[in-house]
Scaffold this motif. Structure first.
Motif, PDB file in Angstrom:
ATOM      1  N   UNK A 156     112.269 -84.643  72.984  1.00 52.33           N
ATOM      2  CA  UNK A 156     111.778 -83.295  72.676  1.00 52.33           C
ATOM      3  C   UNK A 156     110.815 -83.292  71.502  1.00 52.33           C
ATOM      4  N   UNK A 157     110.634 -84.431  70.870  1.00 53.19           N
ATOM      5  CA  UNK A 157     109.877 -84.440  69.611  1.00 53.19           C
ATOM      6  C   UNK A 157     108.651 -85.342  69.661  1.00 53.19           C
ATOM      7  N   UNK A 158     108.055 -85.527  70.832  1.00 55.05           N
ATOM      8  CA  UNK A 158     106.829 -86.325  70.907  1.00 55.05           C
ATOM      9  C   UNK A 158     105.742 -85.731  70.012  1.00 55.05           C
ATOM     10  N   UNK A 159     105.723 -84.427  69.979  1.00 52.16           N
ATOM     11  CA  UNK A 159     104.804 -83.733  69.078  1.00 52.16           C
ATOM     12  C   UNK A 159     105.571 -82.653  68.336  1.00 52.16           C
ATOM     13  N   UNK A 160     105.259 -82.447  67.072  1.00 52.49           N
ATOM     14  CA  UNK A 160     105.899 -81.384  66.287  1.00 52.49           C
ATOM     15  C   UNK A 160     104.826 -80.683  65.467  1.00 52.49           C
ATOM     16  N   UNK A 161     104.817 -79.370  65.543  1.00 56.15           N
ATOM     17  CA  UNK A 161     103.972 -78.599  64.633  1.00 56.15           C
ATOM     18  C   UNK A 161     104.832 -78.232  63.431  1.00 56.15           C
ATOM     19  N   UNK A 162     104.492 -78.730  62.280  1.00 55.84           N
ATOM     20  CA  UNK A 162     105.219 -78.335  61.077  1.00 55.84           C
ATOM     21  C   UNK A 162     104.619 -77.003  60.639  1.00 55.84           C
ATOM     22  N   UNK A 163     104.999 -75.968  61.357  1.00 52.01           N
ATOM     23  CA  UNK A 163     104.368 -74.659  61.179  1.00 52.01           C
ATOM     24  C   UNK A 163     105.279 -73.589  61.743  1.00 52.01           C
ATOM     25  N   UNK A 164     105.036 -72.372  61.326  1.00 52.37           N
ATOM     26  CA  UNK A 164     105.811 -71.242  61.824  1.00 52.37           C
ATOM     27  C   UNK A 164     105.347 -70.864  63.235  1.00 52.37           C
ATOM     28  N   UNK A 165     104.055 -70.993  63.467  1.00 50.11           N
ATOM     29  CA  UNK A 165     103.468 -70.555  64.734  1.00 50.11           C
ATOM     30  C   UNK A 165     102.789 -71.742  65.409  1.00 50.11           C
ATOM     31  N   UNK A 179     107.611 -75.852  67.073  1.00 51.30           N
ATOM     32  CA  UNK A 179     107.088 -75.571  65.741  1.00 51.30           C
ATOM     33  C   UNK A 179     108.289 -75.523  64.810  1.00 51.30           C
ATOM     34  N   UNK A 180     108.358 -76.463  63.883  1.00 56.71           N
ATOM     35  CA  UNK A 180     109.506 -76.554  62.988  1.00 56.71           C
ATOM     36  C   UNK A 180     108.987 -76.444  61.562  1.00 56.71           C
ATOM     37  N   UNK A 181     109.124 -75.253  61.007  1.00 57.45           N
ATOM     38  CA  UNK A 181     108.588 -75.037  59.665  1.00 57.45           C
ATOM     39  C   UNK A 181     109.454 -75.720  58.618  1.00 57.45           C
ATOM     40  N   UNK A 267     110.710 -90.497  67.226  1.00 59.58           N
ATOM     41  CA  UNK A 267     109.679 -90.998  68.135  1.00 59.58           C
ATOM     42  C   UNK A 267     108.445 -90.126  68.167  1.00 59.58           C
ATOM     43  N   UNK A 268     108.226 -89.361  67.121  1.00 62.16           N
ATOM     44  CA  UNK A 268     107.102 -88.419  67.094  1.00 62.16           C
ATOM     45  C   UNK A 268     105.767 -89.147  66.969  1.00 62.16           C
ATOM     46  N   UNK A 269     104.802 -88.754  67.789  1.00 63.46           N
ATOM     47  CA  UNK A 269     103.476 -89.366  67.758  1.00 63.46           C
ATOM     48  C   UNK A 269     102.431 -88.472  67.125  1.00 63.46           C
ATOM     49  N   UNK A 270     102.649 -87.167  67.202  1.00 59.93           N
ATOM     50  CA  UNK A 270     101.639 -86.230  66.715  1.00 59.93           C
ATOM     51  C   UNK A 270     102.308 -85.157  65.865  1.00 59.93           C
ATOM     52  N   UNK A 271     101.759 -84.927  64.689  1.00 57.08           N
ATOM     53  CA  UNK A 271     102.252 -83.871  63.804  1.00 57.08           C
ATOM     54  C   UNK A 271     101.074 -82.988  63.407  1.00 57.08           C
ATOM     55  N   UNK A 272     101.385 -81.725  63.160  1.00 56.37           N
ATOM     56  CA  UNK A 272     100.334 -80.771  62.822  1.00 56.37           C
ATOM     57  C   UNK A 272     100.800 -79.971  61.618  1.00 56.37           C
ATOM     58  N   UNK A 273      99.969 -79.897  60.603  1.00 58.80           N
ATOM     59  CA  UNK A 273     100.302 -79.040  59.467  1.00 58.80           C
ATOM     60  C   UNK A 273      99.115 -78.137  59.143  1.00 58.80           C
ATOM     61  N   UNK A 274      99.412 -77.075  58.450  1.00 60.82           N
ATOM     62  CA  UNK A 274      98.402 -76.052  58.196  1.00 60.82           C
ATOM     63  C   UNK A 274      98.259 -75.813  56.702  1.00 60.82           C
ATOM     64  N   UNK A 275      97.022 -75.514  56.293  1.00 61.57           N
ATOM     65  CA  UNK A 275      96.765 -75.238  54.886  1.00 61.57           C
ATOM     66  C   UNK A 275      95.671 -74.181  54.804  1.00 61.57           C
ATOM     67  N   UNK A 276      95.820 -73.213  53.923  1.00 57.63           N
ATOM     68  CA  UNK A 276      94.756 -72.212  53.803  1.00 57.63           C
ATOM     69  C   UNK A 276      95.255 -70.950  53.124  1.00 57.63           C
ATOM     70  N   UNK A 277      94.495 -69.883  53.149  1.00 57.39           N
ATOM     71  CA  UNK A 277      93.293 -69.674  53.928  1.00 57.39           C
ATOM     72  C   UNK A 277      92.040 -69.909  53.089  1.00 57.39           C
ATOM     73  N   UNK A 278      91.085 -70.623  53.698  1.00 53.71           N
ATOM     74  CA  UNK A 278      89.831 -70.946  53.043  1.00 53.71           C
ATOM     75  C   UNK A 278      88.746 -69.902  53.302  1.00 53.71           C
TER      76      UNK A 278
ATOM     77  N   UNK B 376     111.222 -65.943  63.525  1.00 54.45           N
ATOM     78  CA  UNK B 376     110.827 -65.748  64.925  1.00 54.45           C
ATOM     79  C   UNK B 376     109.310 -65.689  65.077  1.00 54.45           C
ATOM     80  N   UNK B 377     108.579 -65.639  63.953  1.00 56.03           N
ATOM     81  CA  UNK B 377     107.117 -65.690  64.017  1.00 56.03           C
ATOM     82  C   UNK B 377     106.411 -64.351  63.968  1.00 56.03           C
TER      83      UNK B 377
END
Lengths: 406, 483
Positions: A156-165, A179-181, A267-278, B376-377
């Motif tokens: 279930x964790x091949x990819x994880x967005x470290x984000x709320x959305x 998405x796991x904040x 086993x995660x291959x891809x992670x995504x994190x967010x930073x901003x707003x610019x 919940x977003x």
């Protein structure tokens, strides 16, 4: 200048072959490229600098006199710039990042963008995330990678967005990316009673409902993932400790969790994190300096942490922003939506240095930095040289690699 | 090169399967009228019915039932938020010299305090709005207000949008809940929160700022690719002169900052101002289509067919953008009560949370609900970006579903769930209890297997657990995620 002519001129030496979807149907599944031993342990981290990072005050073209003409108040004096060569250097708040650059850990790719640039946050973000300018894609570029990379389907964790959305880049057709904040909160409270939980599990597998909904299958799938995921994730990343000092900022916390996931057994291959707003239309300096300083310190801590656990060479990090900003500053000590801007590749596989053409500030495109490197060329480089898959099926077209990765 | 796009091109929005008969879609509904249809109407035109409301609505003749939803009663008696922090009072309290008299560390402390009080004020404002959604007798008024909040997005407390401005905009949306959309768009364009959030307050003759002009056309009225970059520039010129006066605390028009020259916008030429730009935009059929798409996505089902969009857009234009008759048509229509629309939307977190309080008969929505909503977003007054909340599958990831289940788990275990509500009357017999729970919470929308498993669980559970665990399990069934 005509767009077509500009495109050909700017990309002389590179050939861009746009292809239709049908050419790259699912039948042409990705095949691992030869000669990338260990690629199955590699991780790719995408950092979104959301809102449109002003490239000119991030990688400052101090050697170009035009820069100081168009930025009378926002221009960063040459003496303060953290110089990379005789032409450009980092914003003075990026000291930690400069130290990483000096160790050869950072590739700066200048002038990254795409033809017919869109100036809306929404649309341009979508273009970067779906890698589909000129059409409306429904999956993200990393989602397509995850769908067809031959990764274990039961994970279930091949990819994880470290984000709320959920970011569009990770939207896949056949892979659910959570998405796991934060780890806190990723666990079901429903098991106060085993019977409740057992009944809950059985309910979630039943599709024989007395109504039809286009979302029913999705709800059932996600319920199953929520249960299995929340049961397994804590154990997979348990016991992780670090001495790295992350800044107490959202990005610091996101990257700390990313390092923990990399160090675990997900086993995660891809992670995504967010930073901003610019999105600095007004009083840019205070906001951008704060954000770039946070970025610089958080990425430094991230690689300190990864190194401490022997993972630094396994992890390639890339930044992107939906666009750079207008060359000329506006009347509010800010800048408006622009076009091309630099991005960074950091860590594993990187050949440190500066890539791409210096920004042209005199022959601008309606006041913006014209792009000189198509962002899909950077994606192609990451897919082929780091993740070890053919890029054309993912990008639905062939884009030449750039030299920034080994 | 690219076909016109609308909201429906947002990722993760799914159209119901099967064929739509567009000739009948907006004709009056003639089918059965029972608790099931009444609950559907209350979910869509509001935040879900209480068991009592569903029964009352189902007992009315169909036409009167729809009318009672659309012609909602006055809500002037509902309380305003208790206290909205306005930093102007603190600035004025600084004495002679004001902010300029402070040294840098005093200034930092002053602004840190302002920030703290604004954050607290926003928490109170969100609780107030959620609680209003829960208890209002005019649910559609609040639902339209929520629709507008996601459509004409503004985020507080970013960029200097204060809690007072956020509330003022919220009141504006509410006052136009089923009003004229053209008029609302004119008003939103010079609303203080919007002037600041999308920078029209900084838009002046010598340095036009295009941010509002672009987003107004792309996200509020026309959609991408319906205008040129030149149209954006011309529209920005038309709005020059509007700004926000912090001392007065309101929007003002400064003629000296306005560009009163001739503009050519969407093919028309004249000395246009902002109202003229809105009128020209609303004269385009595409504007009605765009609005129709947004409303259908929110109230009917996602990714509506182009023919249905066209038909509803014609209805909107026929009423010259007056939403009351157009929405009355939709809520009484054949397609609205068809199997295509039934349970065809994913509940937004706000619908999920407010509806749960309503069905369980729990009052006082507080800060814990806000924490759950964030997980919940969906944070009110803080949409993820200027395009609002995308909805559909975007609400559903393992982590947001965990947040939904955990919110229910906490609520049904809390003291707030009183056995004095209907749930205290759930029958002792396990099979009957399961039937009651599924009938009341889901109007029967559960599979036979799920019902029997719920019965198995209830059989042997203690009386307290029967109610609490039973409610939790029923709300864990898939229909409860769907509106």
């Amino acid at each position: 200048m005509k767009r077509g002519g500009f495109l050909l001129g700017a990309l002389s030496g590179l050939t861009v072959v746009a292809a239709t979807d049908s050419l790259f149907s699912r039948a042409l599944a990705q095949t691992p490229l030869p000669g990338l031993p260990g690629s199955e342990r590699r991780v790719f981290v995408l950092v979104n600098l959301q809102g449109g990072n002003d490239g000119l005050n991030c990688v400052v073209p101090f050697g170009n006199p035009a820069y100081y003409r168009v930025r009378p108040t926002l221009g960063i004096p040459q003496a303060q710039v953290l110089q990379l060569d005789s032409q450009i250097g980092f914003n003075p708040v990026m000291k930690s990042f400069k130290a990483m650059y000096d160790k050869g850990m950072v590739a700066v790719v200048q002038g990254v963008g795409y033809p017919d640039p869109d100036h809306s946050h929404f649309r341009s973000t979508e273009i970067w995330q779906t890698a589909a300018p000129g059409r409306y894609g429904h999956t993200g570029w990393l989602g397509r990678y995850l769908d067809d990379a031959g990764l274990p389907k039961e994970n279930l964790f091949n990819g994880i967005a470290v984000a709320q959305v959920m970011p569009e880049a990770l939207v896949a057709e056949r892979t659910d990316v959570p998405a796991i904040a934060g780890l806190h909160g990723y666990g079901l409270l429903g098991d106060r009673n085993r019977a409740v939980r057992a009944a809950y599990g059985r309910l979630a597998t039943d599709e024989n409902e007395p109504y039809a909904s286009p979302y029913l299958a999705r709800v059932l799938e996600i319920e199953d993932h929520a249960q299995r995921g929340s049961e397994t994730l804590p154990a997979l990343v348990a016991g992780y400790k670090t001495r790295a000092s992350y800044p107490e900022t959202p990005l610091g916390r996101s990257l700390a969790l990313a390092a923990q996931i990399v160090g675990g057994k997900t086993g995660t291959r891809v992670l995504y994190v967010q930073h901003g707003s610019f999105d600095t239309h007004v009083s840019q300096k205070a906001t951008q300096d704060r954000l770039l300083g946070e970025f610089s310190d958080a990425v430094k801590a991230f690689y300190d942490d990864l190194r401490e656990h022997g993972n630094d060479r396994r992890v390639l990090t890339m930044t992107f922003s939906e666009f750079g900003r207008r060359v000329a500053e506006n009347a509010s000590a800010g800048t408006d939506h622009g076009e091309a801007s630099p991005l960074f590749l950091v860590g594993g596989g990187v050949k440190g240095g500066v890539y791409g053409a210096y920004p042209n500030l005199t022959e601008t495109h309606i006041g913006n930095v014209p792009f000189t490197t198509d962002f899909r060329s950077v994606y192609a480089t990451v897919l082929e040289r780091w993740l070890g898959v053919a890029s054309a099926p993912v990008l639905r077209g062939s884009f030449p690699s750039i030299g920034a990765l080994v | 090169m690219v076909a016109a796009v609308t909201h429906s091109d947002v990722l993760g929005l799914k159209r119901p399967a099967g064929e739509l008969d567009v000739s009948r879609a907006l004709m009056p509904y003639r089918g059965s009228w029972s608790r099931r249809e009444a609950a559907h109407l209350l979910r869509r035109a509001g935040f879900g019915g209480t068991p009592g409301e569903i029964a009352r609505l189902a007992a009315m003749p169909f036409g009167r039932a729809v009318e009672s939803v659309v012609r909602f009663p006055s809500t002037e008696d509902l309380p305003a938020p208790a206290d909205i922090y306005d930093s102007r009072q603190d600035v004025l309290g600084l004495g002679p010299g004001g902010l300029r008299a402070l040294d840098p560390s005093e200034r930092r402390a002053f602004f840190a305090n302002v920030r703290k009080r604004e954050v607290r004020s926003m928490l109170a404002l969100r609780s107030w709005w959620l609680d209003r959604m829960r208890k209002t007798p005019a649910a559609l008024q609040e639902k339209m207000t929520l629709f507008f909040h996601g459509h004409f997005t503004t985020a507080a407390i970013q960029k200097g949008v204060t809690p007072a401005m956020a509330y003022e905009q919220n009141r504006l949306f509410r006052s136009y809940a089923l009003g004229n959309l053209r008029e609302l768009t004119r008003r939103v364009s010079v609303d203080p929160a919007m002037l600041i959030y999308l920078d029209n307050a900084r838009n002046e003759k010598r340095h036009p700022n295009e941010n509002y002009a672009r987003e107004m056309m792309e996200l509020f009225t026309l959609g991408v690719d319906q205008y040129t970059e030149e149209d954006v520039r011309q529209a920005a010129r038309a709005w020059t002169g509007w700004t926000y006066n912090r001392r007065l605390g309101r929007a003002v028009f400064v003629p000296g900052r306005h560009d009163d020259g001739v503009k050519t916008f969407l093919g028309q030429t004249g000395k246009f101002n902002g109202d003229d730009v809105v009128d020209i935009v609303f004269s385009r059929p595409q504007c009605a289509r765009f609005i129709a798409t947004g409303l259908l996505n929110f109230f009917l089902y996602n990714d509506p067919e182009p023919q249905l969009v066209e038909a509803f857009a014609a209805e909107i234009r026929r009423h010259d953008y007056d939403l009351a008759p157009a929405m009355a048509t939709l809520f009484a229509s054949d397609v609205f009560f068809s199997g295509r629309a039934y349970r065809a939307l994913v509940k937004s977190p706000v619908e999920f949370v407010v509806g749960t309080y309503r069905v369980l008969g729990i009052d006082r929505i507080g800060v814990p609900a806000q924490r759950a909503l964030a997980q919940m977003g969906q944070i009110l007054f803080a949409p993820p970006n200027v395009a609002g909340w995308p909805g559909g599958e975007n609400w559903l990831t393992s982590d947001t579903l965990i947040a939904r289940e955990n919110f229910v788990a906490r609520l049904v275990q809390s003291e707030a769930l009183r056995p004095s509500s209907w749930i205290g009357e759930v029958p002792m017999n396990a099979t009957q209890a399961a039937r009651t729970l599924i009938a009341t919470i889901l109007t029967g929308d559960a599979s036979p297997a799920a019902a029997s498993q719920l019965g198995d669980y209830l059989d042997g559970a203690g009386s307290e657990e029967r109610v609490r665990g039973g409610a939790y399990l029923t709300m864990a069934m898939p229909a409860y995620q769907l509106a």
